[in-house]
Design an enzyme around this catalytic site. Structure first.
Site, PDB file in Angstrom:
ATOM      1  N   TYR A  47     -48.387 -38.548 -47.851  1.00 32.35           N
ATOM      2  CA  TYR A  47     -47.420 -39.439 -48.514  1.00 32.35           C
ATOM      3  C   TYR A  47     -47.942 -40.873 -48.424  1.00 32.35           C
ATOM      4  O   TYR A  47     -49.156 -41.094 -48.393  1.00 32.35           O
ATOM      5  CB  TYR A  47     -46.081 -39.192 -47.781  1.00 32.35           C
ATOM      6  CG  TYR A  47     -44.886 -39.970 -48.188  1.00 32.35           C
ATOM      7  CD1 TYR A  47     -44.347 -39.876 -49.463  1.00 32.35           C
ATOM      8  CD2 TYR A  47     -44.237 -40.792 -47.259  1.00 32.35           C
ATOM      9  CE1 TYR A  47     -43.204 -40.595 -49.807  1.00 32.35           C
ATOM     10  CE2 TYR A  47     -43.099 -41.505 -47.591  1.00 32.35           C
ATOM     11  CZ  TYR A  47     -42.587 -41.404 -48.871  1.00 32.35           C
ATOM     12  OH  TYR A  47     -41.456 -42.117 -49.201  1.00 32.35           O
TER      13      TYR A  47
ATOM     14  N   LYS B 125     -43.378 -36.766 -52.927  1.00 34.86           N
ATOM     15  CA  LYS B 125     -41.988 -36.836 -52.432  1.00 34.86           C
ATOM     16  C   LYS B 125     -41.453 -35.424 -52.200  1.00 34.86           C
ATOM     17  O   LYS B 125     -40.746 -35.160 -51.232  1.00 34.86           O
ATOM     18  CB  LYS B 125     -41.097 -37.572 -53.433  1.00 34.86           C
ATOM     19  CG  LYS B 125     -41.421 -39.055 -53.571  1.00 34.86           C
ATOM     20  CD  LYS B 125     -40.498 -39.951 -52.762  1.00 34.86           C
ATOM     21  CE  LYS B 125     -41.033 -41.377 -52.730  1.00 34.86           C
ATOM     22  NZ  LYS B 125     -40.280 -42.289 -51.875  1.00 34.86           N
TER      23      LYS B 125
HETATM   24  O1  LIG Z   1     -42.589 -44.148 -51.578  1.00 33.34           O
HETATM   25  C1  LIG Z   1     -42.358 -44.819 -50.566  1.00 33.34           C
HETATM   26  O2  LIG Z   1     -43.114 -44.863 -49.582  1.00 33.34           O
HETATM   27  C2  LIG Z   1     -41.055 -45.538 -50.448  1.00 33.34           C
HETATM   28  C3  LIG Z   1     -40.493 -46.060 -51.682  1.00 33.34           C
HETATM   29  O3  LIG Z   1     -39.899 -45.097 -52.487  1.00 33.34           O
HETATM   30  C4  LIG Z   1     -41.373 -46.997 -52.442  1.00 33.34           C
HETATM   31  O4  LIG Z   1     -41.285 -47.016 -53.684  1.00 33.34           O
HETATM   32  O5  LIG Z   1     -42.103 -47.753 -51.804  1.00 33.34           O
HETATM   33 MN   LIG Z   2     -40.236 -45.387 -54.577  1.00 30.34          MN
END
Ligand SMILES: O=C(O)C[C@H](O)C(=O)O
Ligand SMILES: [Mn+2]
Ligand SMILES: NC(=O)c1ccc[n+]([C@@H]2O[C@H](COP(=O)([O-])OP(=O)(O)OC[C@H]3O[C@@H](n4cnc5c(N)ncnc54)[C@H](O)[C@@H]3O)[C@@H](O)[C@H]2O)c1
Length: 540
Positions: free
Chosen positions: A92, A165
């Site tokens: 992520y 996600k």
């Molecule tokens: O994706 C992420 O790490 C968090 C959030 O949704 C973002 O857009 O930064």
């Molecule tokens: Mn985001």
């Protein structure tokens, strides 16, 4: 659907690789297609982790893990669940930002995503069916790639945020990976670098906007809702001018969630409540400054405002606690270019002797003495030493959350914030930060990333098949993260650690499911059982 032979080995939902038993190999006509020794899932995990550990960079590690996902979903999630803390920044944010920026050049596998083009709208329904044949879809993450994290417009390459996600939904909360669908709406891109790149895999034209854009989004929503009734529709990283409009259009009718607005609001409120638990202060005594009042900034502001009202302030009283700073400086009621979400929180010039000078963060901090400073500006290094020292001069325990992602865009480093405030700052960051030693104390830094809440929120809502996602359910999620951190420990974090993500996601899910029951948004009656029944586990 029953698969056999190579079709079985090539189906990553059902493939067990070397863990197929002798009997299964015979029955499915794959005898001779694997080495003879039958491995257990644990052995496969051990072997994969050994290989993973040898990869030198986060990017190499991520690509290796994606290969495993593409081959064997069960193995991928078993491995992920055993190394949540280590894998989160790889699978992520922040590594996902690199894979999004280079998607067309790295391209390996669609990873079950569906690509919906505004130029081929007659294919939309067929595409959704092709992508999901035989699967009961409960959860969609959709992006149009316009506002990816803080790195902007990445067109069709943004699909990786939908993929990533969803991986966190399963690793954290046990959402069944067969029931999810990553979607990208390709409406073009305004990213010049992509438009001039022959290898760019999306539509090579400017973004379509206005009525045509909204009609396409609506066609997607209605078709998906028809094909997959009662799904949970998660919107991610839409542009500032569309995100709130889309949420407002659908939220009262279908089970819809905007992560940047609502998810970020929840986790930031949870972090602030955690900070106040450490400082033993009241929310209603705080002065809140939002720096970068866009999709996330305004979403968070509204959530904190609602919490102040719940704690007894009138709306009029509560509004006096908020200041928004965006590109124009402090936002006044007569500022040009205000968004509808900013308007309720603007100030009047007559409140200040030097209103015309309040065009930058430093001047505003001097003028309003915030006790909470939240950054969602995408502007790195903007929480400077003089600004933070000025803030700390007027409040005992300044609450400072530089939330812009990925790492290179954060408004400040946690280590500097501690140094500049002599260890007083109560900090949360958007990306993971290792514990910091300062003056003999080990400071744990909480991660205020919506990934800490959206998996539980989604599982809880889906477990009871809630009709809509109500404010009450959202509020419940924000209050579910309290009590996990021991606030009496020196250097305690304001949020629970990511290493416990799977456990507290279930706490969030149960709270949210119970709230849906209390609000009569479901026919379910037993929240705990519903969540337990809905939870998928990686095993053969
Ligand atoms: O994706 C992420 O790490 C968090 C959030 O949704 C973002 O857009 O930064
Ligand atoms: Mn985001
Ligand atoms: N930690 C989390 O969970 C989380 C969640 C969502 C978003 N974010 C981060 O927040 C940031 C913003 O995301 P968003 O979706 O709200 O984007 P956005 O484009 O909607 O908002 C960014 C805002 O910052 C403003 N801005 C730009 N330059 C500025 C400057 N110099 N001074 C003041 N304001 C300025 C923009 O005008 C805009 O209003 C991104 O980096 C994103 O990664 C973090």
């Amino acid at each position: 659907m029953k698969y056999e032979g190579l079709d079985l080995l090539n189906n990553h939902f059902f493939n067990k690789g070397t863990a197929f038993t002798k009997e299964e190999r015979k029955e499915n006509h794959i005898e001779g297609l694997l080495p003879p020794f039958v491995q257990t899932l644990d052995q496969q995990v051990e072997q994969a982790y050994e290989n993973y550990s040898k990869k030198a960079t986060f990017l190499d590690k991520r690509m290796y893990l994606m290969d495993i996902f593409n081959e064997n979903v069960t193995l991928f999630y078993k491995l992920f669940s055993e190394h949540v803390n280590e894998f989160m920044p790889v699978v992520y944010d922040p590594t996902i930002a690199d894979t999004i920026e280079n998607y067309s050049h790295f391209f390996l596998d669609p990873q079950n995503a569906v690509y919906l083009s505004i130029d081929d709208q007659d294919e939309l329904e067929a595409s959704l069916k092709n992508a999901t044949k035989g699967r009961d879809i409960k959860l969609i993450v959709v992006t149009d790639g316009e506002g990816i994290l803080g790195i902007g417009d990445w067109g069709v390459q943004g699909v990786d945020i939908s993929v990533g996600k969803l991986m966190v939904y399963t690793a954290a909360a046990g959402v069944d990976p067969k029931s999810v669908l990553p979607v990208v709406l390709d409406v073009g891109t305004n990213n010049k670098e992509l438009l001039s790149d022959d290898l760019y895999m999306g539509n090579h034209h400017q973004r379509v906007t206005g009525d045509k854009y909204y009609a396409f989004v609506d066609k997607f929503v209605q078709t998906a809702e028809n094909l997959f009734p009662n799904m949970y529709l998660h919107f991610e990283d839409f542009g500032r001018s569309n995100a709130a409009n889309i949420l407002n259009k659908y939220k009262d009718d279908i089970l819809t969630f905007n992560d940047d607005i609502q998810g970020t609001g929840i986790i930031t409120l949870a972090g602030i409540l955690g900070a106040l638990n450490i400082s033993k202060q009241k929310l209603t005594d705080q002065v809140y400054l939002s720096f970068g009042a866009g999709t996330a900034g305004a979403g968070i502001t509204k959530r904190i405002f609602d919490a102040m009202v719940e704690e007894g302030l009138s709306e009029e009283e509560a509004k006096k606690h908020f200041y928004l700073v965006d590109k124009q400086g402090l936002l006044f009621d007569d500022t040009e270019g205000l968004t509808p979400e900013q308007k309720p929180f603007t100030r009047q010039r007559s409140e200040f002797d030097n209103a015309d000078e309040l065009t930058n963060l430093e001047a505003v901090v001097k003028a309003v003495h915030p006790t909470i400073l939240v950054g969602t500006s995408t502007q790195p290094g903007t929480f400077t030493e003089p600004i933070i020292k000025e803030m700390a001069a007027h409040t005992e325990r300044p609450i400072i959350f530089p939330l812009s992602n990925p790492t290179k865009l954060a408004e400040a480093k946690a280590e500097d914030l501690l140094k500049w405030t002599d260890g007083k700052a109560l900090i949360a960051t958007g990306i993971p930060v290792d514990p910091i030693e300062y003056n003999g104390v080990t400071y744990n830094i909480g991660q205020a990333n919506n990934a800490l809440v959206y998996p539980g929120l989604g599982l809880g809502s889906l477990a009871v098949n809630a009709k809509v996602l109500s404010d009450g359910m959202i509020n419940k999620a924000a209050h579910s993260l309290g009590g996990i951190v021991d606030a009496t420990q020196p250097g305690a974090a304001v949020l629970p650690p990511v290493s416990k993500l799977d456990k507290f996601s279930i706490t969030v899910a149960e709270g949210v499911a119970q709230q849906a029951i209390d609000e009569k948004l479901t026919s379910a009656t037993d929240a705990k059982k519903a969540v337990e029944d809905a939870k998928w586990e990686p095993k053969y």
